[in-house]
Design a protein around this motif. Structure first.
Motif, mmCIF file in Angstrom:
data_model
loop_
_atom_site.group_PDB
_atom_site.id
_atom_site.type_symbol
_atom_site.label_atom_id
_atom_site.label_comp_id
_atom_site.label_asym_id
_atom_site.label_seq_id
_atom_site.Cartn_x
_atom_site.Cartn_y
_atom_site.Cartn_z
ATOM 1 N N ARG A 38 30.698 38.770 19.402
ATOM 2 C CA ARG A 38 30.339 40.182 19.595
ATOM 3 C C ARG A 38 29.855 40.839 18.298
ATOM 4 N N GLU A 39 30.469 40.500 17.175
ATOM 5 C CA GLU A 39 30.081 41.116 15.905
ATOM 6 C C GLU A 39 28.638 40.771 15.538
ATOM 7 N N GLY A 40 28.290 39.502 15.648
ATOM 8 C CA GLY A 40 26.921 39.078 15.376
ATOM 9 C C GLY A 40 25.933 39.695 16.347
ATOM 10 N N LEU A 41 26.338 39.819 17.607
ATOM 11 C CA LEU A 41 25.465 40.427 18.613
ATOM 12 C C LEU A 41 25.196 41.897 18.308
ATOM 13 N N ALA A 42 26.224 42.610 17.869
ATOM 14 C CA ALA A 42 26.045 44.031 17.539
ATOM 15 C C ALA A 42 25.045 44.190 16.394
ATOM 16 N N ALA A 43 25.171 43.351 15.372
ATOM 17 C CA ALA A 43 24.245 43.410 14.245
ATOM 18 C C ALA A 43 22.835 43.021 14.685
ATOM 19 N N ALA A 44 22.729 42.012 15.549
ATOM 20 C CA ALA A 44 21.425 41.592 16.054
ATOM 21 C C ALA A 44 20.782 42.716 16.876
ATOM 22 N N ALA A 45 21.587 43.414 17.673
ATOM 23 C CA ALA A 45 21.059 44.522 18.473
ATOM 24 C C ALA A 45 20.508 45.616 17.570
ATOM 25 N N ASP A 46 21.213 45.912 16.487
ATOM 26 C CA ASP A 46 20.717 46.907 15.528
ATOM 27 C C ASP A 46 19.373 46.470 14.960
ATOM 28 N N GLU A 47 19.253 45.198 14.598
ATOM 29 C CA GLU A 47 17.998 44.677 14.037
ATOM 30 C C GLU A 47 16.859 44.763 15.055
ATOM 31 N N VAL A 48 17.146 44.418 16.291
ATOM 32 C CA VAL A 48 16.137 44.471 17.348
ATOM 33 C C VAL A 48 15.627 45.895 17.510
ATOM 34 N N GLU A 49 16.543 46.845 17.556
ATOM 35 C CA GLU A 49 16.142 48.231 17.762
ATOM 36 C C GLU A 49 15.394 48.791 16.553
ATOM 37 N N ARG A 50 15.814 48.424 15.343
ATOM 38 C CA ARG A 50 15.085 48.854 14.139
ATOM 39 C C ARG A 50 13.681 48.250 14.089
ATOM 40 N N ALA A 51 13.520 47.059 14.709
ATOM 41 C CA ALA A 51 12.219 46.387 14.712
ATOM 42 C C ALA A 51 11.301 46.900 15.816
ATOM 43 N N GLY A 52 11.802 47.799 16.665
ATOM 44 C CA GLY A 52 10.960 48.382 17.699
ATOM 45 C C GLY A 52 11.196 47.868 19.095
ATOM 46 N N GLY A 53 12.178 46.997 19.266
ATOM 47 C CA GLY A 53 12.482 46.481 20.594
ATOM 48 C C GLY A 53 13.628 47.225 21.235
ATOM 49 N N GLU A 54 13.923 46.856 22.446
ATOM 50 C CA GLU A 54 15.069 47.393 23.175
ATOM 51 C C GLU A 54 16.045 46.240 23.361
ATOM 52 N N ALA A 55 17.323 46.458 23.020
ATOM 53 C CA ALA A 55 18.308 45.378 23.049
ATOM 54 C C ALA A 55 19.322 45.550 24.170
ATOM 55 N N LEU A 56 19.700 44.433 24.755
ATOM 56 C CA LEU A 56 20.819 44.361 25.690
ATOM 57 C C LEU A 56 21.734 43.273 25.167
ATOM 58 N N VAL A 57 22.989 43.603 24.920
ATOM 59 C CA VAL A 57 23.960 42.641 24.405
ATOM 60 C C VAL A 57 24.761 42.059 25.559
ATOM 61 N N VAL A 58 24.804 40.725 25.634
ATOM 62 C CA VAL A 58 25.594 40.035 26.645
ATOM 63 C C VAL A 58 26.412 38.964 25.932
ATOM 64 N N SER A 59 27.712 39.199 25.839
ATOM 65 C CA SER A 59 28.596 38.221 25.209
ATOM 66 C C SER A 59 28.930 37.145 26.240
ATOM 67 N N VAL A 60 28.515 35.905 25.949
ATOM 68 C CA VAL A 60 28.678 34.829 26.925
ATOM 69 C C VAL A 60 28.659 33.481 26.209
ATOM 70 N N ASP A 61 29.419 32.537 26.740
ATOM 71 C CA ASP A 61 29.354 31.143 26.306
ATOM 72 C C ASP A 61 28.403 30.446 27.270
ATOM 73 N N VAL A 62 27.222 30.058 26.783
ATOM 74 C CA VAL A 62 26.184 29.528 27.667
ATOM 75 C C VAL A 62 26.412 28.078 28.085
ATOM 76 N N SER A 63 27.575 27.521 27.770
ATOM 77 C CA SER A 63 27.834 26.143 28.186
ATOM 78 C C SER A 63 28.288 26.049 29.641
ATOM 79 N N GLY A 64 28.595 27.172 30.269
ATOM 80 C CA GLY A 64 29.027 27.165 31.665
ATOM 81 C C GLY A 64 27.968 27.743 32.583
ATOM 82 N N ALA A 65 27.642 27.030 33.639
ATOM 83 C CA ALA A 65 26.574 27.451 34.554
ATOM 84 C C ALA A 65 26.865 28.810 35.183
#
Length: 114
Positions: A38-65
């Protein structure tokens, strides 16, 4: 080219995934950020928004279908649809190379999508 498009990036909390998310944001994409931390995602969302994009944060382990299906539904619920999927999250592991025999050495480096 990607302005206004909905892009899903796994492993978006750091490294290649985070850089990929930022690059899509710089092109005006709506970026769904998927990762476990979650911490890395929050920082990434800030970067996305500062770069001009719109961010949606989804905390998930992608190893499970099921978890991936649920995450995809969250993206569709928020953004209406999904376009390209950028999946740089990989797991690196060493597997034995049976062809090499007993003197075969260190084995093979194997990258798998998770």
């Amino acid at each position: 080219m990607t302005h206004g498009k909905v892009v899903v990036v796994t492993g978006a909390g750091d490294g290649l995934g985070r850089a990929t998310a930022r690059a899509f944001a710089e092109c005006g994409a709506r970026v769904a950020l998927l990762a476990r931390g979650r911490e890395g995602l929050a920082a990434a969302a800030d970067e996305v928004e500062r770069a001009g994009g719109e961010a949606l944060v989804v905390s998930v382990d992608v190893s499970g279908a099921k978890a991936v299906e649920d995450a995809a539904q969250q993206v569709v619920d928020a953004f209406g649809h999904i376009e390209p999927l950028q999946h740089p999250a990989v797991r690196l592991g060493v597997e034995s190379d049976a062809r090499a025999g007993p003197a075969g050495g260190a084995g093979l480096l194997n990258a798998r999508n998770t």
